[in-house]
Design a protein around this motif. Structure first.
Motif, PDB file in Angstrom:
ATOM      1  N   ILE A 182       1.064  -1.133   0.034  1.00 40.16           N
ATOM      2  CA  ILE A 182      -0.120  -0.106  -0.126  1.00 40.16           C
ATOM      3  C   ILE A 182       0.829   1.217   0.067  1.00 40.16           C
ATOM      4  CG2 ILE A 182      -1.614   1.246   1.271  1.00 40.16           C
ATOM      5  CD1 ILE A 182      -2.797  -1.318   2.194  1.00 40.16           C
ATOM      6  N   ALA A 183       1.966   1.226   0.655  1.00 41.96           N
ATOM      7  CA  ALA A 183       2.759   2.575   0.827  1.00 41.96           C
ATOM      8  C   ALA A 183       3.559   2.616  -0.740  1.00 41.96           C
ATOM      9  CB  ALA A 183       4.046   2.085   1.991  1.00 41.96           C
ATOM     10  N   ALA A 184       3.951   1.421  -1.252  1.00 45.17           N
ATOM     11  CA  ALA A 184       4.283   1.442  -2.618  1.00 45.17           C
ATOM     12  C   ALA A 184       3.399   2.151  -3.706  1.00 45.17           C
ATOM     13  CB  ALA A 184       4.871   0.119  -3.251  1.00 45.17           C
ATOM     14  N   ALA A 185       1.989   1.649  -3.731  1.00 45.11           N
ATOM     15  CA  ALA A 185       1.028   2.279  -4.191  1.00 45.11           C
ATOM     16  C   ALA A 185       0.785   3.782  -4.050  1.00 45.11           C
ATOM     17  CB  ALA A 185      -0.438   1.410  -4.041  1.00 45.11           C
ATOM     18  N   ALA A 186       0.798   4.147  -2.884  1.00 44.66           N
ATOM     19  CA  ALA A 186       0.605   5.676  -2.586  1.00 44.66           C
ATOM     20  C   ALA A 186       1.696   6.362  -3.085  1.00 44.66           C
ATOM     21  CB  ALA A 186       0.564   5.671  -1.033  1.00 44.66           C
ATOM     22  N   SER A 187       3.014   5.655  -3.162  1.00 44.06           N
ATOM     23  CA  SER A 187       4.058   6.403  -3.738  1.00 44.06           C
ATOM     24  C   SER A 187       4.151   6.592  -5.414  1.00 44.06           C
ATOM     25  CB  SER A 187       5.464   5.648  -3.459  1.00 44.06           C
ATOM     26  OG  SER A 187       6.542   6.303  -4.135  1.00 44.06           O
ATOM     27  N   ALA A 188       3.272   5.327  -5.998  1.00 42.60           N
ATOM     28  CA  ALA A 188       3.359   5.287  -7.333  1.00 42.60           C
ATOM     29  C   ALA A 188       2.426   6.462  -7.811  1.00 42.60           C
ATOM     30  CB  ALA A 188       2.909   3.892  -7.806  1.00 42.60           C
ATOM     31  N   PHE A 189       1.372   6.891  -7.028  1.00 46.25           N
ATOM     32  CA  PHE A 189       0.387   7.792  -7.209  1.00 46.25           C
ATOM     33  C   PHE A 189       0.539   9.122  -6.536  1.00 46.25           C
ATOM     34  CE2 PHE A 189      -1.990   3.817  -7.642  1.00 46.25           C
ATOM     35  CZ  PHE A 189      -2.710   4.015  -8.991  1.00 46.25           C
ATOM     36  N   ARG A 190       1.926   9.574  -6.230  1.00 47.51           N
ATOM     37  CA  ARG A 190       2.312  10.499  -5.869  1.00 47.51           C
ATOM     38  C   ARG A 190       1.941  12.051  -6.367  1.00 47.51           C
ATOM     39  NH1 ARG A 190       7.372   8.094  -6.061  1.00 47.51           N
ATOM     40  NH2 ARG A 190       8.481   8.913  -7.676  1.00 47.51           N
ATOM     41  N   ALA A 191       1.929  11.974  -7.920  1.00 49.23           N
ATOM     42  CA  ALA A 191       1.748  12.790  -8.663  1.00 49.23           C
ATOM     43  C   ALA A 191       0.018  13.121  -8.970  1.00 49.23           C
ATOM     44  CB  ALA A 191       2.391  12.773 -10.029  1.00 49.23           C
ATOM     45  N   TRP A 192      -0.621  12.212  -8.541  1.00 50.71           N
ATOM     46  CA  TRP A 192      -1.923  12.360  -8.594  1.00 50.71           C
ATOM     47  C   TRP A 192      -2.629  12.875  -7.293  1.00 50.71           C
ATOM     48  CZ3 TRP A 192      -4.651   7.861 -11.272  1.00 50.71           C
ATOM     49  CH2 TRP A 192      -3.826   7.235 -12.338  1.00 50.71           C
ATOM     50  N   ASP A 193      -3.978  13.454  -7.510  1.00 53.79           N
ATOM     51  CA  ASP A 193      -4.752  14.051  -6.353  1.00 53.79           C
ATOM     52  C   ASP A 193      -5.113  13.126  -5.453  1.00 53.79           C
ATOM     53  OD1 ASP A 193      -4.269  16.719  -7.609  1.00 53.79           O
ATOM     54  OD2 ASP A 193      -6.484  16.535  -8.434  1.00 53.79           O
ATOM     55  N   ASP A 194      -5.245  11.924  -5.817  1.00 56.09           N
ATOM     56  CA  ASP A 194      -5.625  10.863  -4.831  1.00 56.09           C
ATOM     57  C   ASP A 194      -4.431  10.050  -3.964  1.00 56.09           C
ATOM     58  OD1 ASP A 194      -8.373  11.248  -5.444  1.00 56.09           O
ATOM     59  OD2 ASP A 194      -8.406   9.677  -7.091  1.00 56.09           O
ATOM     60  N   GLN A 195      -3.287  10.560  -4.241  1.00 55.84           N
ATOM     61  CA  GLN A 195      -2.197   9.823  -3.555  1.00 55.84           C
ATOM     62  C   GLN A 195      -2.701  10.102  -1.823  1.00 55.84           C
ATOM     63  OE1 GLN A 195       0.375  11.763  -1.631  1.00 55.84           O
ATOM     64  NE2 GLN A 195       1.637   9.793  -1.307  1.00 55.84           N
ATOM     65  N   GLY A 196      -2.948  11.113  -1.475  1.00 58.11           N
ATOM     66  CA  GLY A 196      -3.201  11.351   0.114  1.00 58.11           C
ATOM     67  C   GLY A 196      -4.096  10.248   0.640  1.00 58.11           C
ATOM     68  N   ARG A 197      -5.315   9.897  -0.267  1.00 58.00           N
ATOM     69  CA  ARG A 197      -6.420   9.285   0.155  1.00 58.00           C
ATOM     70  C   ARG A 197      -5.722   7.705   0.233  1.00 58.00           C
ATOM     71  NH1 ARG A 197     -10.930  11.201  -3.703  1.00 58.00           N
ATOM     72  NH2 ARG A 197     -10.147  13.427  -3.367  1.00 58.00           N
ATOM     73  N   ILE A 198      -5.180   7.481  -0.901  1.00 54.42           N
ATOM     74  CA  ILE A 198      -4.398   5.945  -0.690  1.00 54.42           C
ATOM     75  C   ILE A 198      -3.622   5.814   0.356  1.00 54.42           C
ATOM     76  CG2 ILE A 198      -2.901   4.457  -2.014  1.00 54.42           C
ATOM     77  CD1 ILE A 198      -4.040   6.030  -4.802  1.00 54.42           C
ATOM     78  N   ALA A 205      -3.651   7.459   3.351  1.00 49.34           N
ATOM     79  CA  ALA A 205      -4.371   7.376   4.545  1.00 49.34           C
ATOM     80  C   ALA A 205      -5.356   6.183   4.406  1.00 49.34           C
ATOM     81  CB  ALA A 205      -5.301   8.694   4.458  1.00 49.34           C
ATOM     82  N   VAL A 206      -5.826   5.457   3.569  1.00 55.25           N
ATOM     83  CA  VAL A 206      -6.410   4.261   3.623  1.00 55.25           C
ATOM     84  C   VAL A 206      -5.503   3.149   3.941  1.00 55.25           C
ATOM     85  CG1 VAL A 206      -7.760   2.482   2.421  1.00 55.25           C
ATOM     86  CG2 VAL A 206      -8.547   4.843   2.122  1.00 55.25           C
ATOM     87  N   GLY A 207      -4.327   3.151   3.217  1.00 56.39           N
ATOM     88  CA  GLY A 207      -3.175   2.320   3.556  1.00 56.39           C
ATOM     89  C   GLY A 207      -2.888   2.356   5.042  1.00 56.39           C
ATOM     90  N   THR A 208      -2.484   3.446   5.569  1.00 54.77           N
ATOM     91  CA  THR A 208      -2.140   3.750   7.063  1.00 54.77           C
ATOM     92  C   THR A 208      -3.319   3.283   7.968  1.00 54.77           C
ATOM     93  OG1 THR A 208      -0.802   5.455   6.356  1.00 54.77           O
ATOM     94  CG2 THR A 208      -1.245   5.482   8.613  1.00 54.77           C
ATOM     95  N   GLY A 209      -4.648   3.489   7.727  1.00 57.37           N
ATOM     96  CA  GLY A 209      -5.594   3.016   8.471  1.00 57.37           C
ATOM     97  C   GLY A 209      -5.893   1.472   8.364  1.00 57.37           C
ATOM     98  N   TRP A 210      -5.474   0.899   7.300  1.00 52.32           N
ATOM     99  CA  TRP A 210      -5.701  -0.401   7.354  1.00 52.32           C
ATOM    100  C   TRP A 210      -4.551  -1.112   7.865  1.00 52.32           C
ATOM    101  CZ3 TRP A 210      -9.349  -3.890   7.003  1.00 52.32           C
ATOM    102  CH2 TRP A 210     -10.382  -3.474   6.380  1.00 52.32           C
ATOM    103  N   GLY A 211      -3.413  -0.518   7.897  1.00 48.72           N
ATOM    104  CA  GLY A 211      -2.363  -0.875   8.447  1.00 48.72           C
ATOM    105  C   GLY A 211      -2.287  -1.031   9.780  1.00 48.72           C
ATOM    106  N   ASP A 212      -2.692   0.127  10.458  1.00 52.10           N
ATOM    107  CA  ASP A 212      -2.930   0.184  11.860  1.00 52.10           C
ATOM    108  C   ASP A 212      -3.887  -0.677  12.505  1.00 52.10           C
ATOM    109  OD1 ASP A 212      -0.966   2.477  11.561  1.00 52.10           O
ATOM    110  OD2 ASP A 212      -2.391   3.851  12.031  1.00 52.10           O
ATOM    111  N   ALA A 213      -5.103  -0.659  11.634  1.00 52.64           N
ATOM    112  CA  ALA A 213      -6.310  -1.815  12.200  1.00 52.64           C
ATOM    113  C   ALA A 213      -5.514  -3.166  12.297  1.00 52.64           C
ATOM    114  CB  ALA A 213      -7.311  -1.473  11.526  1.00 52.64           C
ATOM    115  N   LEU A 214      -4.999  -3.622  11.025  1.00 53.98           N
ATOM    116  CA  LEU A 214      -4.332  -4.775  11.148  1.00 53.98           C
ATOM    117  C   LEU A 214      -3.345  -5.284  12.009  1.00 53.98           C
ATOM    118  CD1 LEU A 214      -4.701  -5.515   7.259  1.00 53.98           C
ATOM    119  CD2 LEU A 214      -6.231  -6.329   9.064  1.00 53.98           C
TER     120      LEU A 214
END
Length: 99
Positions: A37-53, A55-64
Protein backbone atom coordinates in the motif's frame (compact mmCIF):
# COMPACT_ATOMS: atom_id res chain seq x y z
CA UNK A 1 -25.70 -23.89 33.82
CA UNK A 2 -22.32 -24.53 35.42
CA UNK A 3 -21.67 -27.35 32.97
CA UNK A 4 -21.70 -24.85 30.12
CA UNK A 5 -19.01 -22.77 31.79
CA UNK A 6 -16.58 -25.61 32.43
CA UNK A 7 -13.51 -24.97 30.33
CA UNK A 8 -10.43 -27.04 31.02
CA UNK A 9 -6.97 -25.55 31.37
CA UNK A 10 -5.87 -27.63 28.36
CA UNK A 11 -8.56 -25.98 26.22
CA UNK A 12 -7.41 -22.55 27.38
CA UNK A 13 -3.79 -23.40 26.55
CA UNK A 14 -4.87 -24.74 23.14
CA UNK A 15 -6.77 -21.53 22.44
CA UNK A 16 -3.73 -19.49 23.43
CA UNK A 17 -1.62 -21.56 21.06
CA UNK A 18 -4.12 -20.99 18.25
CA UNK A 19 -3.97 -17.24 18.87
CA UNK A 20 -0.15 -17.37 18.81
CA UNK A 21 -0.29 -19.24 15.50
CA UNK A 22 -2.54 -16.54 14.04
CA UNK A 23 -0.15 -13.83 15.19
CA UNK A 24 2.76 -15.67 13.62
CA UNK A 25 0.87 -16.41 10.40
CA UNK A 26 -0.30 -12.80 10.06
CA UNK A 27 3.11 -11.20 10.50
CA UNK A 28 4.49 -11.64 6.96
CA UNK A 29 1.23 -10.98 5.04
CA UNK A 30 0.57 -7.84 7.08
CA UNK A 31 4.07 -6.55 6.45
CA UNK A 32 3.63 -7.24 2.72
CA UNK A 33 0.22 -5.55 2.60
CA UNK A 34 1.47 -2.46 4.41
CA UNK A 35 4.54 -2.23 2.17
CA UNK A 36 2.43 -2.74 -0.99
CA UNK A 37 0.00 0.00 0.00
CA UNK A 38 2.89 2.36 0.75
CA UNK A 39 4.36 1.54 -2.68
CA UNK A 40 0.98 2.19 -4.35
CA UNK A 41 0.66 5.53 -2.58
CA UNK A 42 4.16 6.43 -3.70
CA UNK A 43 3.37 5.43 -7.29
CA UNK A 44 0.39 7.81 -7.27
CA UNK A 45 2.28 10.70 -5.67
CA UNK A 46 1.64 12.94 -8.68
CA UNK A 47 -2.11 12.32 -8.53
CA UNK A 48 -4.64 14.12 -6.39
CA UNK A 49 -5.76 10.82 -4.80
CA UNK A 50 -2.31 9.94 -3.49
CA UNK A 51 -3.13 11.29 -0.03
CA UNK A 52 -6.30 9.22 0.18
CA UNK A 53 -4.48 6.06 -0.86
CA UNK A 54 -1.82 6.68 1.76
CA UNK A 55 -4.47 7.42 4.43
CA UNK A 56 -6.43 4.25 3.62
CA UNK A 57 -3.22 2.23 3.67
CA UNK A 58 -2.18 3.70 6.98
CA UNK A 59 -5.65 3.12 8.44
CA UNK A 60 -5.77 -0.51 7.35
CA UNK A 61 -2.17 -1.07 8.37
CA UNK A 62 -2.85 0.33 11.84
CA UNK A 63 -6.08 -1.66 12.23
CA UNK A 64 -4.49 -4.95 11.16
CA UNK A 65 -1.44 -4.36 13.33
CA UNK A 66 -3.76 -3.64 16.28
CA UNK A 67 -5.63 -6.87 15.53
CA UNK A 68 -2.38 -8.83 15.58
CA UNK A 69 -1.31 -7.15 18.83
CA UNK A 70 -4.68 -7.83 20.47
CA UNK A 71 -4.50 -11.49 19.46
CA UNK A 72 -1.11 -11.72 21.16
CA UNK A 73 -2.56 -10.07 24.29
CA UNK A 74 -5.48 -12.51 24.29
CA UNK A 75 -3.08 -15.45 24.02
CA UNK A 76 -1.23 -14.15 27.07
CA UNK A 77 -4.52 -13.67 28.94
CA UNK A 78 -5.68 -17.18 28.11
CA UNK A 79 -2.43 -18.60 29.47
CA UNK A 80 -2.77 -16.57 32.67
CA UNK A 81 -6.33 -17.79 33.05
CA UNK A 82 -5.26 -21.40 32.48
CA UNK A 83 -2.42 -21.00 35.00
CA UNK A 84 -4.88 -19.63 37.56
CA UNK A 85 -7.29 -22.46 36.81
CA UNK A 86 -4.58 -25.01 37.51
CA UNK A 87 -3.47 -23.27 40.71
CA UNK A 88 -7.06 -23.13 41.97
CA UNK A 89 -7.57 -26.83 41.22
CA UNK A 90 -4.39 -27.68 43.11
CA UNK A 91 -5.41 -25.52 46.09
CA UNK A 92 -8.86 -27.11 46.27
CA UNK A 93 -7.38 -30.61 46.00
CA UNK A 94 -4.86 -29.84 48.75
CA UNK A 95 -7.58 -28.50 51.04
CA UNK A 96 -9.74 -31.61 50.71
CA UNK A 97 -7.02 -34.22 50.39
CA UNK A 98 -7.31 -35.64 53.90
CA UNK A 99 -11.12 -35.83 54.09
Amino acid sequence: MGDYLNISASELYASAGAADTLVSDLHAPLRTAIDDIAAAASAFRAWDDQGRIAAVGTGWGDALTDLKDHLAEHAKGLRLLADGHSITDTDVRDCFEGW
